[in-house]
Design an enzyme around this catalytic site. Structure first.
Site, PDB file in Angstrom:
ATOM      1  N   TYR A  76      -3.911  15.510  -9.231  1.00 62.64           N
ATOM      2  CA  TYR A  76      -3.208  14.251 -10.116  1.00 62.64           C
ATOM      3  C   TYR A  76      -1.805  14.967 -11.531  1.00 62.64           C
ATOM      4  CZ  TYR A  76      -2.500  10.634 -14.075  1.00 62.64           C
ATOM      5  OH  TYR A  76      -2.012   9.943 -14.803  1.00 62.64           O
TER       6      TYR A  76
ATOM      7  N   LYS B 112       1.976  14.273 -11.288  1.00 61.92           N
ATOM      8  CA  LYS B 112       2.818  14.093 -12.194  1.00 61.92           C
ATOM      9  C   LYS B 112       3.967  14.803 -12.890  1.00 61.92           C
ATOM     10  CE  LYS B 112       0.954  10.155 -12.318  1.00 61.92           C
ATOM     11  NZ  LYS B 112       1.800   8.776 -12.703  1.00 61.92           N
TER      12      LYS B 112
ATOM     13  N   ASP C 139       0.623  -1.079  -0.405  1.00 61.53           N
ATOM     14  CA  ASP C 139      -0.341  -0.489  -0.085  1.00 61.53           C
ATOM     15  C   ASP C 139       0.997   1.374   0.266  1.00 61.53           C
ATOM     16  OD1 ASP C 139      -1.855   1.883   0.614  1.00 61.53           O
ATOM     17  OD2 ASP C 139      -2.409   1.271   2.292  1.00 61.53           O
TER      18      ASP C 139
ATOM     19  N   ASN D 193       4.017   1.497 -11.900  1.00 60.27           N
ATOM     20  CA  ASN D 193       3.231   2.711 -12.288  1.00 60.27           C
ATOM     21  C   ASN D 193       2.358   2.059 -11.831  1.00 60.27           C
ATOM     22  OD1 ASN D 193       1.127   1.301 -14.635  1.00 60.27           O
ATOM     23  ND2 ASN D 193       0.624   0.276 -13.160  1.00 60.27           N
TER      24      ASN D 193
HETATM   25  N1  LIG Z   1      -5.354   5.364 -18.381  1.00 58.31           N
HETATM   26  C1  LIG Z   1      -3.954   6.922 -18.649  1.00 58.31           C
HETATM   27  O1  LIG Z   1      -5.416   7.314 -19.165  1.00 58.31           O
HETATM   28  C2  LIG Z   1      -3.064   6.955 -17.961  1.00 58.31           C
HETATM   29  C3  LIG Z   1      -2.846   7.879 -18.453  1.00 58.31           C
HETATM   30  C4  LIG Z   1      -1.122   8.467 -18.256  1.00 58.31           C
HETATM   31  C5  LIG Z   1      -0.564   7.734 -17.380  1.00 58.31           C
HETATM   32  N2  LIG Z   1      -1.112   6.926 -16.957  1.00 58.31           N
HETATM   33  C6  LIG Z   1      -0.331   6.572 -15.427  1.00 58.31           C
HETATM   34  O2  LIG Z   1      -0.684   5.003 -15.918  1.00 58.31           O
HETATM   35  C7  LIG Z   1      -0.593   3.861 -14.344  1.00 58.31           C
HETATM   36  C8  LIG Z   1      -1.216   3.353 -14.529  1.00 58.31           C
HETATM   37  O3  LIG Z   1      -2.746   3.683 -14.509  1.00 58.31           O
HETATM   38  P1  LIG Z   1      -3.932   2.937 -15.093  1.00 58.31           P
HETATM   39  O4  LIG Z   1      -4.248   4.306 -15.658  1.00 58.31           O
HETATM   40  O5  LIG Z   1      -3.504   1.567 -15.405  1.00 58.31           O
HETATM   41  O6  LIG Z   1      -4.838   3.454 -13.166  1.00 58.31           O
HETATM   42  P2  LIG Z   1      -5.596   2.417 -12.915  1.00 58.31           P
HETATM   43  O7  LIG Z   1      -6.765   0.876 -13.739  1.00 58.31           O
HETATM   44  O8  LIG Z   1      -6.373   2.765 -11.790  1.00 58.31           O
HETATM   45  O9  LIG Z   1      -4.311   1.288 -12.382  1.00 58.31           O
HETATM   46  C9  LIG Z   1      -4.123   2.158 -11.349  1.00 58.31           C
HETATM   47  C10 LIG Z   1      -3.652   1.286 -10.099  1.00 58.31           C
HETATM   48  O10 LIG Z   1      -2.060   1.968  -9.055  1.00 58.31           O
HETATM   49  C11 LIG Z   1      -3.309   1.293  -7.604  1.00 58.31           C
HETATM   50  N3  LIG Z   1      -2.974   1.501  -6.713  1.00 58.31           N
HETATM   51  C12 LIG Z   1      -3.721   2.500  -6.189  1.00 58.31           C
HETATM   52  N4  LIG Z   1      -3.252   3.485  -5.080  1.00 58.31           N
HETATM   53  C13 LIG Z   1      -1.980   2.400  -4.514  1.00 58.31           C
HETATM   54  C14 LIG Z   1      -2.192   2.497  -3.791  1.00 58.31           C
HETATM   55  N5  LIG Z   1      -1.874   3.382  -2.419  1.00 58.31           N
HETATM   56  N6  LIG Z   1      -0.632   1.601  -3.242  1.00 58.31           N
HETATM   57  C15 LIG Z   1      -0.966   0.450  -3.741  1.00 58.31           C
HETATM   58  N7  LIG Z   1      -1.730   0.536  -5.381  1.00 58.31           N
HETATM   59  C16 LIG Z   1      -1.970   1.611  -5.560  1.00 58.31           C
HETATM   60  C17 LIG Z   1      -4.351   0.634  -7.883  1.00 58.31           C
HETATM   61  O11 LIG Z   1      -4.818  -0.343  -7.203  1.00 58.31           O
HETATM   62  P3  LIG Z   1      -6.335  -1.007  -6.982  1.00 58.31           P
HETATM   63  O12 LIG Z   1      -7.111  -1.192  -8.045  1.00 58.31           O
HETATM   64  O13 LIG Z   1      -6.318  -0.986  -5.524  1.00 58.31           O
HETATM   65  O14 LIG Z   1      -6.836   1.289  -7.144  1.00 58.31           O
HETATM   66  C18 LIG Z   1      -4.327   0.525  -9.600  1.00 58.31           C
HETATM   67  O15 LIG Z   1      -3.623  -1.198  -9.562  1.00 58.31           O
HETATM   68  C19 LIG Z   1      -0.113   5.400 -13.444  1.00 58.31           C
HETATM   69  O16 LIG Z   1       1.269   6.089 -12.928  1.00 58.31           O
HETATM   70  C20 LIG Z   1      -1.180   6.248 -14.613  1.00 58.31           C
HETATM   71  O17 LIG Z   1      -0.668   7.781 -13.489  1.00 58.31           O
HETATM   72  C21 LIG Z   1      -2.482   6.236 -17.057  1.00 58.31           C
END
Ligand SMILES: NC(=O)c1ccc[n+]([C@@H]2O[C@H](COP(=O)([O-])OP(=O)(O)OC[C@H]3O[C@@H](n4cnc5c(N)ncnc54)[C@H](OP(=O)(O)O)[C@@H]3O)[C@@H](O)[C@H]2O)c1
Length: 319
Positions: free
Chosen positions: A196, A200, A82, A108
């Site tokens: 957010y 970043k 966590d 990630n």
């Molecule tokens: N999707 C996009 O368009 C996009 C664009 C640019 C950058 N990103 C980056 O890509 C990465 C992955 O994001 P995603 O889009 O795949 O989002 P996501 O589906 O919400 O995945 C985020 C992950 O982070 C975990 N997380 C959140 N809080 C946490 C904590 N306190 N401890 C441990 N794990 C935690 C979540 O766990 P839970 O499932 O338990 O919440 C989930 O596994 C992030 O760094 C995000 O900023 C995403």
């Protein structure tokens, strides 16, 4: 325009590089980009994929899905972390540091929320996306370095998943104080609608500083922007983003290709910003590339040091 062009016309290459025999960590691997990156790694022959998750049952379900789709059981391991908690991050980092080898790490996991909440004395987004993500990187750095020494054919990689939205953040606080992360954690000062993107931006600045202090020949440190992708990240966002995603977003699998690129790039990727799966420092925001950005980076690094030293004395010696 560059963003729209990239979303519509840049398709990150399907990863084919072998990870045969390698051990790779992916945080936030129970869902979204992290889960798809873990699936790619299993498909590409990794021997061990450590899925760092805060929700272990969701991690187990993701592991089972990956095993079924790749036909490779016994590769993924679900480990709890966590990132809102110092003790959990320390325990997890120390556990990772005990692995016999660590060839790559994709940091990630991240949170995107407009709700103000404190975690370990800082606003939770700052704690999760910035402070503890950097702490974890520092905790596992010696294990990555040692793997490179033990296996001369391997160039270990540490990759941070950032975002193009770092360019949207108004970060004026750095001028007003020597402790900007403290200031933005004051509920009366926090602009949560921009939190957010700000997290970043802080991540980008701190990872640049970290990479500047580590020799790329020891560990290649990268920053990856996956672009706008389908995932559960924007759970709290409104209908506008929903519509935008319908038109522009990459699938989660295609987005995850950029995460694999981040741990496959050569030395040219060290300290660099990657977008669409390729190194492109010109996509960094003007602020990050400015002299003011340099000053802000220096202040943030000093503050990070002051936050982390009481949590793990001597942590910066890991560099
Ligand atoms: N999707 C996009 O368009 C996009 C664009 C640019 C950058 N990103 C980056 O890509 C990465 C992955 O994001 P995603 O889009 O795949 O989002 P996501 O589906 O919400 O995945 C985020 C992950 O982070 C975990 N997380 C959140 N809080 C946490 C904590 N306190 N401890 C441990 N794990 C935690 C979540 O766990 P839970 O499932 O338990 O919440 C989930 O596994 C992030 O760094 C995000 O900023 C995403």
């Amino acid at each position: 325009m560059a963003f729209v062009y990239s979303q519509l016309f840049v398709r990150p290459t399907y990863p084919t590089r072998s990870f045969d025999g390698q051990t790779v960590l992916v945080t936030g691997a129970n869902v979204g980009l992290g889960m798809e990156a873990a699936r790619h790694l299993v498909r590409l022959g990794a021997a061990r994929v450590i899925m760092g998750v805060r929700n272990v049952p969701a991690g187990q379900a993701a592991k089972e899905q990956i095993e079924t789709s790749t036909g490779r059981p016994g590769v993924c391991e679900v480990w709890e972390v966590d990132l809102a908690s110092y003790s959990s991050t320390l325990a997890f980092g120390d556990r990772i540091a005990q692995l016999p080898r660590l060839d790559g790490a994709v940091l990630n996991a991240a949170v995107a929320t407009r709700t103000f909440q404190l975690a370990e004395g800082h606003e939770r987004t700052i704690t999760v996306n910035v402070i503890n993500t950097l702490l974890l990187g520092l905790l596992i750095l010696p294990r990555l370095k040692a793997t490179g020494q033990e296996f001369p054919m391997i160039r270990p990689r540490l990759s941070f998943v950032v975002s193009g939205v770092h360019a949207w953040a108004e970060f004026t606080e750095w001028k007003d104080t020597d402790t900007p992360m403290q200031l933005v954690s004051d509920p009366s000062q926090a602009r949560m609608q921009e939190r957010y993107p700000l997290s970043k931006l802080l991540q980008v600045l701190l990872v640049q500083e970290l990479a500047g202090r580590v020799r790329g020949s020891d560990v290649i440190i990268t920053m990856v922007d996956p672009g706008l992708c389908h995932s559960s990240l924007a759970r709290e966002a409104g209908w506008q983003l929903y519509v935008m995603k319908l038109v522009l977003a990459r699938s989660t699998e295609v987005g995850a290709r950029t995460l694999i690129a981040g741990i496959a790039t050569g030395l040219e990727g060290h300290g660099a910003y990657m977008t669409g799966g390729s190194v492109d420092n010109t996509s960094l925001s003007p602020f990050v590339r400015s002299d003011e950005g340099d000053l802000a980076r220096g202040k943030l690094w000093k503050e990070l040091l002051e936050i982390l030293e009481p949590i793990r004395s001597g942590i910066m010696q890991n560099i």
